[in-house]
Scaffold this active site. Structure first.
Site, short mmCIF file in Angstrom:
data_model
loop_
_atom_site.label_atom_id
_atom_site.label_comp_id
_atom_site.label_asym_id
_atom_site.label_seq_id
_atom_site.Cartn_x
_atom_site.Cartn_y
_atom_site.Cartn_z
N CYS A 1 -23.84 44.18 3.21
CA CYS A 1 -24.64 44.62 2.09
C CYS A 1 -24.14 46.01 1.74
CB CYS A 1 -26.14 44.59 2.42
SG CYS A 1 -26.63 45.63 3.81
N ALA A 2 -24.87 46.76 0.97
CA ALA A 2 -24.37 48.06 0.53
C ALA A 2 -24.01 48.97 1.71
CB ALA A 2 -25.39 48.74 -0.37
#
Length: 170
Positions: A84-85
């Protein structure tokens, strides 16, 4: 922030660590990207599974638990990287769901396993609640409860005589 190895063929990271050399070195053939705000080109030779989820407590991450678990289990060609980020909230939550379903771990055990190799994880309170519900579906009990603290609602370990209740994710 590096790529963290969870099992011999399962990795966790934020997108900043994802590059062709890192994927090749780990024989990654499946990349699970849990983010709707990131533009990410599909790496050559790697299947990309996009999950359009924001890191917000009300985001429906649980609707992807079973499909992610199934897709990781079906990846026999190589390794899987879930990202994810930042590799702190969405992707660890997905990995914890995978460990609960595929390895039969409790939520608390899955959390501790991921935390051991990636000590800065911090799934948001909504993802914790969804993981709690998933654990109840899988095991008909819960190893974690949500409690109100001065830092907001946090998960707390419960149900083990040798473990005093303590807040997780702080």
């Amino acid at each position: 922030m590096a790529i963290s190895q969870i099992t011999p063929s399962l990795y966790l990271s934020g997108v900043e660590a994802v590059n062709p050399a890192a994927l090749a070195r780990r024989r990654v053939t499946l990349l699970v990207l849990a983010a709707d705000e990131l533009l990410f080109p599909e790496p050559v030779g790697v299947e990309l599974m996009r999950l359009p989820i924001r890191d917000e407590p009300h985001a429906p991450l649980a609707q992807h638990f079973d499909s992610v678990v199934e897709r990781i289990q079906q990846n026999h060609r190589g390794s899987t990287l879930v990202c994810c980020a930042a590799g702190r909230s969405r992707s660890p939550a997905l990995i914890m769901a995978f460990l609960m379903k595929s390895e039969g771990l409790s939520l608390l055990q899955a959390y501790r396993r991921v935390l051991e190799v990636r000590p800065f994880i911090r799934p948001n309170a909504g993802f914790w609640r969804q993981l709690q519900e998933y654990e109840r579906q899988l095991r008909h009990c819960s190893s974690v409860r949500m409690v109100a603290t001065s830092q907001g609602v946090l998960p707390e370990a419960v149900g083990q005589a040798h473990d005093l209740p303590h807040c997780l994710n702080v």
